[in-house]
Design a protein around this motif. Structure first.
Motif, short mmCIF file in Angstrom:
data_model
loop_
_atom_site.label_atom_id
_atom_site.label_comp_id
_atom_site.label_asym_id
_atom_site.label_seq_id
_atom_site.Cartn_x
_atom_site.Cartn_y
_atom_site.Cartn_z
N LYS A 69 4.35 10.18 -7.34
CA LYS A 69 5.75 10.25 -7.79
C LYS A 69 6.09 11.59 -8.44
CE LYS A 69 5.02 8.29 -12.38
NZ LYS A 69 5.42 7.29 -13.35
N ASN A 70 5.12 12.21 -9.10
CA ASN A 70 5.41 13.50 -9.75
C ASN A 70 5.43 14.66 -8.77
OD1 ASN A 70 5.59 12.30 -12.29
ND2 ASN A 70 3.38 12.47 -12.64
N LEU A 71 5.01 14.42 -7.52
CA LEU A 71 5.02 15.47 -6.50
C LEU A 71 6.18 15.33 -5.52
CD1 LEU A 71 1.20 15.41 -5.62
CD2 LEU A 71 2.36 16.95 -7.21
N VAL A 114 -0.51 -11.67 -22.50
CA VAL A 114 -0.67 -10.22 -22.51
C VAL A 114 -1.33 -9.81 -21.21
CG1 VAL A 114 -1.68 -8.22 -23.68
CG2 VAL A 114 -0.94 -10.21 -25.03
N LEU A 115 -0.63 -9.01 -20.41
CA LEU A 115 -1.20 -8.43 -19.20
C LEU A 115 -1.67 -7.02 -19.52
CD1 LEU A 115 1.47 -9.46 -16.52
CD2 LEU A 115 -0.76 -10.51 -16.90
N CYS A 116 -2.95 -6.79 -19.37
CA CYS A 116 -3.54 -5.47 -19.65
C CYS A 116 -4.09 -4.94 -18.32
CB CYS A 116 -4.64 -5.62 -20.70
SG CYS A 116 -5.34 -4.05 -21.26
N VAL A 117 -3.43 -3.92 -17.76
CA VAL A 117 -3.66 -3.55 -16.36
C VAL A 117 -4.21 -2.13 -16.24
CG1 VAL A 117 -2.62 -3.42 -14.08
CG2 VAL A 117 -1.71 -5.05 -15.75
N ASP A 118 -5.31 -2.02 -15.55
CA ASP A 118 -5.95 -0.74 -15.24
C ASP A 118 -5.10 0.00 -14.20
OD1 ASP A 118 -7.61 1.31 -14.38
OD2 ASP A 118 -9.40 0.05 -14.22
N GLN A 119 -4.62 1.22 -14.53
CA GLN A 119 -3.82 1.98 -13.59
C GLN A 119 -4.58 3.19 -13.03
OE1 GLN A 119 -0.30 3.69 -15.36
NE2 GLN A 119 -1.43 4.73 -16.98
N SER A 120 -5.91 3.11 -13.06
CA SER A 120 -6.69 4.17 -12.44
C SER A 120 -6.48 4.13 -10.93
CB SER A 120 -8.18 4.03 -12.79
OG SER A 120 -8.68 2.79 -12.36
N GLY A 121 -6.86 5.18 -10.23
CA GLY A 121 -6.52 5.35 -8.83
C GLY A 121 -6.90 4.21 -7.91
N SER A 122 -7.98 3.51 -8.20
CA SER A 122 -8.46 2.45 -7.33
C SER A 122 -7.69 1.14 -7.48
CB SER A 122 -9.94 2.17 -7.62
OG SER A 122 -10.12 1.78 -8.98
N MET A 123 -6.76 1.08 -8.44
CA MET A 123 -6.11 -0.17 -8.78
C MET A 123 -4.64 -0.21 -8.34
SD MET A 123 -8.50 -1.95 -10.23
CE MET A 123 -7.58 -3.26 -11.00
N THR A 162 4.45 3.64 -14.53
CA THR A 162 2.99 3.75 -14.44
C THR A 162 2.62 5.15 -13.93
OG1 THR A 162 2.90 2.90 -12.17
CG2 THR A 162 2.80 1.29 -13.96
N GLN A 163 1.36 5.49 -14.12
CA GLN A 163 0.86 6.77 -13.64
C GLN A 163 -0.50 6.53 -13.00
OE1 GLN A 163 2.31 10.08 -13.56
NE2 GLN A 163 0.63 9.99 -12.10
N LEU A 164 -0.48 6.20 -11.69
CA LEU A 164 -1.73 5.88 -11.02
C LEU A 164 -2.63 7.10 -10.91
CD1 LEU A 164 -0.40 3.58 -8.15
CD2 LEU A 164 -1.77 2.91 -10.12
N ASN A 194 0.82 -1.21 0.00
CA ASN A 194 0.00 0.00 0.00
C ASN A 194 0.86 1.26 0.00
OD1 ASN A 194 -2.78 -1.15 0.19
ND2 ASN A 194 -1.94 -2.05 2.04
N LEU A 195 1.97 1.24 0.74
CA LEU A 195 2.88 2.38 0.72
C LEU A 195 3.47 2.57 -0.67
CD1 LEU A 195 4.44 4.64 2.14
CD2 LEU A 195 6.15 2.94 2.83
N VAL A 196 3.85 1.48 -1.32
CA VAL A 196 4.38 1.56 -2.68
C VAL A 196 3.34 2.18 -3.61
CG1 VAL A 196 5.10 0.20 -4.68
CG2 VAL A 196 6.02 -0.32 -2.41
N ALA A 197 2.09 1.72 -3.52
CA ALA A 197 1.04 2.27 -4.38
C ALA A 197 0.87 3.76 -4.14
CB ALA A 197 -0.28 1.53 -4.12
N THR A 198 0.95 4.18 -2.88
CA THR A 198 0.83 5.61 -2.56
C THR A 198 1.99 6.40 -3.15
OG1 THR A 198 -0.32 5.09 -0.51
CG2 THR A 198 0.63 7.29 -0.69
#
Length: 238
Positions: free
Chosen positions: A25-27, A116-125, A173-175, A16-20
């Motif tokens: 990352k841009n901030l 093929v891994l197709c992964v949703d990188q929206s905020g909830s994922m 990635t860009q969550l 969870n810390l990694v996801a945060t």
């Protein structure tokens, strides 16, 4: 945390810390970015140690059993399939089966399957993206599997070239943002060259912000072409 790298370094890192960190990352100021990468790498290496061996065993075992051999050596015989195939040769007086035809496991060959891994990188994922990156990197290290990884929100990014380093991949990635599954599937259609030998894994919560009807049509087209299509709503601790 973003301003004081020593505070970040003192925390017990988890997924969870990694996801945060990835979502921010841009901030993160430049003096903290190196520490953030160290924290991410620590979690990634820990998860790789837990997941890599059983994942490799599962994949290579499944691939070996999916490739059949007509003239197997003794250690290559698939006894369950051989017995089923020769039941008509049952000899009641000897209480045994005479196996007229032996069926064996095949040898591993290059690229038995395309994944093929197709992964949703929206905020909830967030945590799903972390786990997907690690699984993708492990699969990319298996010669019998040709692995591609694509992430998407309302845009689509192909991260296949970063699979050699899951930390670089995760920082690619860009969550956050919206979700356009249909656009991602449209891009991935061009990645499928051997439908009957392709496993397509879509990881998304299915909150579609694009064209839902077209999305379903594309999924149906994948399945009809022979692709093994798997949809996971999450890939995380739960």
């Amino acid at each position: 945390l973003m301003l004081e790298p020593e505070v970040l370094e003192s925390l017990a890192p988890d997924v969870n810390l990694v996801a945060t960190l990835l979502s921010l990352k841009n901030l993160i100021p430049s003096k903290t970015k190196a520490t953030a990468r160290i924290v991410v790498r620590r979690v990634v290496e820990q998860l790789e140690r837990q997941l890599a061996s059983p994942l490799r065993q599962a994949i290579t075992g499944a691939l070996n059993r999916s490739a059949r051999k007509r003239n197997p050596r003794h250690q290559e015989i698939d006894w369950h399939r051989t017995i089923r195939a020769n039941l008509r040769h049952w000899q009641p007086e000897h209480r045994t089966i005479v196996p007229e035809r032996l069926i064996g496991y095949g040898h591993k060959r290059p690229s038995l399957r395309d994944v093929v891994l197709c992964v949703d990188q929206s905020g909830s994922m967030g945590t799903s993206v972390v786990y997907s990156g690690i699984f993708g990197a492990v699969m990319a290290s298996i010669p019998a599997v040709k692995t591609r990884m694509v992430v998407f929100d309302t845009a689509v990014v192909d991260l296949t070239d970063d699979l050699h380093d899951p930390v670089d991949l995760l920082f690619g990635t860009q969550l956050g943002g919206g979700t356009d599954i249909n656009r991602a599937l449209a891009y991935c259609e061009g990645l499928v060259s051997r439908p009957h030998n392709t496993v397509f894994v879509l990881i998304t919560d299915l909150y579609e912000g694009g064209n839902a009807d077209e999305m379903l049509q594309r999924v149906a087209a994948f399945v009809e072409s022979g692709v093994t299509f798997v949809c996971l709503l999450a890939l995380n601790d739960d």
